[in-house]
Write an enzyme that holds these catalytic residues in place. Structure first.
Site, PDB file in Angstrom:
ATOM      1  CD1 TRP A 126      31.483 110.234 -28.262  1.00 50.06           C
ATOM      2  CD2 TRP A 126      29.535 110.003 -27.179  1.00 50.06           C
ATOM      3  NE1 TRP A 126      31.757 109.758 -26.996  1.00 50.06           N
ATOM      4  CE2 TRP A 126      30.579 109.612 -26.315  1.00 50.06           C
ATOM      5  CE3 TRP A 126      28.223 109.953 -26.718  1.00 50.06           C
ATOM      6  CZ2 TRP A 126      30.344 109.162 -25.013  1.00 50.06           C
ATOM      7  CZ3 TRP A 126      27.980 109.514 -25.425  1.00 50.06           C
ATOM      8  CH2 TRP A 126      29.039 109.123 -24.592  1.00 50.06           C
ATOM      9  CG  ASP A 207      24.851 114.436 -26.195  1.00 51.44           C
ATOM     10  OD1 ASP A 207      25.098 114.958 -25.086  1.00 51.44           O
ATOM     11  OD2 ASP A 207      25.518 113.487 -26.647  1.00 51.44           O
ATOM     12  CB  ALA A 209      28.480 116.635 -24.018  1.00 49.66           C
ATOM     13  CE  LYS A 242      34.171 115.828 -22.471  1.00 55.33           C
ATOM     14  NZ  LYS A 242      33.302 114.674 -22.294  1.00 55.33           N
TER      15      LYS A 242
END
Length: 393
Positions: A126, A207, A209, A242
């Site tokens: 990212w 991470d 997400a 999300k």
């Protein structure tokens, strides 16, 4: 003073959003911005979120500050969702300003503990990971991850590169639904990564997400849970943007698993201190939505059901696009799209081919050919498939 500032390079994705808005062509398709959209092109408010907000509105009696670490109920509920079995004697946690805030605070914590820390990060990753580290002046090394030929994980290269991390270094791992590639590790591969980190003493920063967007809430957390169970120290940066659809509420969590209770208490105090230095008290509204949902059996069941609808919609679009491309190309070279997970896949197109898609077909995606599967619907998949073949991808 202000005239001495240096102009900053504009964010490429934000530029793409503005370019898309300015395009007057009918039938244009936005596959760039990283948000979930339903078949009508809307990012909906989930049913359980609406119900939770209504309940909060009816029952909340104050807007006074919460603690520096955020509400304990939120931190406990989200940690339980992620880890299933929470080792309370080892776990420190703080609410953060979104998942991005959790990443930033994790890197701040790592530097506080080790001023000479290096960060190992996947190639690609990212873009904001790199932007944050560059801004902080943190040295980082990219490890091999994406195999451009197979559109899968270059696991042998990844292992060799991660093995170079030393005790006290950070290895940043995507918990699931790798952004930008969509190519994920298997559970067996997670176990091999854990073994490498056990040997080196490097600390994983996971991470997470997109939990729930790939293979399901529990399946998407399996790698993170394995790492947490195997290693003495683990950092986990989680986002609710999300899976709860509360992007603008900026709701995240940083968790630190320590080797023992004394180290946990040190981490907890340091994380609260960092919150104080950066933004004082973390935002509460999104966190309260999440805790309201996760601690209520009916709301949680409705949320999980809608999240499954979202996940299955994306899987259906993946299968449809892979099938259409197989029919048009007469080959299986696009089957990787069906195997990837989450919102994104990297097509492997050149920047010139991506530009052709935009110019000739009004199809917008990031220059590295990352496309947002959730930006499609059943009617636009055939349009994209034909445009991909016409662009020579």
């Amino acid at each position: 003073m202000l005239s001495n500032l240096t102009a900053q390079a504009p964010d490429k994705i934000l530029m793409l959003i503005e370019e898309f808005k300015a395009d007057t062509r009918q039938g244009k398709i936005d596959l760039g911005v990283g948000v979930y959209k339903d078949p009508q092109g809307v990012t909906p408010v989930m049913r359980a979120v609406k119900a939770a907000e209504h309940r909060i509105w009816e029952t909340q009696t104050t807007k006074a500050y919460t603690g520096l670490a955020g509400e304990a109920e939120y931190r406990s509920a989200l940690a339980s969702m992620i880890l299933s079995e929470v080792p309370a004697d080892r776990l420190a946690s703080v609410a953060t300003v979104g998942g991005t805030g959790a990443i930033r605070q994790a890197l701040e914590l790592a530097r506080l503990a080790n001023p000479d820390v290096r960060v190992f990060v996947s190639d690609p990753t990212w873009p904001n990971h790199l932007s944050i580290m560059k801004f902080m002046g943190l040295p980082f090394t990219e490890y091999r991850y994406f195999d451009a030929a197979t559109r899968g994980v270059d696991f042998e290269g990844m292992k060799a590169d991660i093995a170079q991390a030393a005790k006290g270094d950070i290895v940043l791992l995507h918990g699931c639904c790798h952004n930008p590639t969509g190519a994920n590790l298997t559970l067996d591969q997670w176990a091999e990564i854990a073994a490498i980190l056990e040997t080196s003493g490097a600390i994983p920063l996971v991470d997470l997400a997109y939990q729930g967007f790939g293979d399901g809430l529990d399946a998407d957390a399996e790698g993170t849970r394995l790492i947490a169970a195997r290693l003495p120290e683990v950092l986990i940066a989680a986002s609710c943007s999300k899976n709860f659809g509360i992007y603008r509420e900026r709701t995240g969590l940083l968790m630190a698993l320590a080797e023992n209770t004394a180290a946990r208490d040190l981490a907890q105090g340091s994380m609260a201190y960092l919150n104080r230095q950066n933004y004082s008290f973390p935002p509460d509204h999104g966190a309260r939505i999440v805790s309201t949902i996760l601690t209520d059996e009916a709301l949680r069941a409705d949320w999980a059901a809608e999240l499954e609808e979202v996940r299955n919609t994306m899987l259906g679009l993946r299968d449809q696009l892979a099938t259409d491309l197989r029919d048009l190309s007469g080959s299986d070279r696009f089957d990787f799209i069906a195997h990837h997970r989450g919102m994104f896949s990297r097509l492997g197109a050149t920047p010139e081919q991506v530009a052709t898609l935009k110019t000739d077909a009004a199809i917008y995606m990031v220059g590295d050919s990352r496309l947002n599967i959730a930006g499609l619907n059943r009617d636009t998949v055939p349009i994209l498939a034909r445009a991909i073949i016409d662009a020579g991808i």
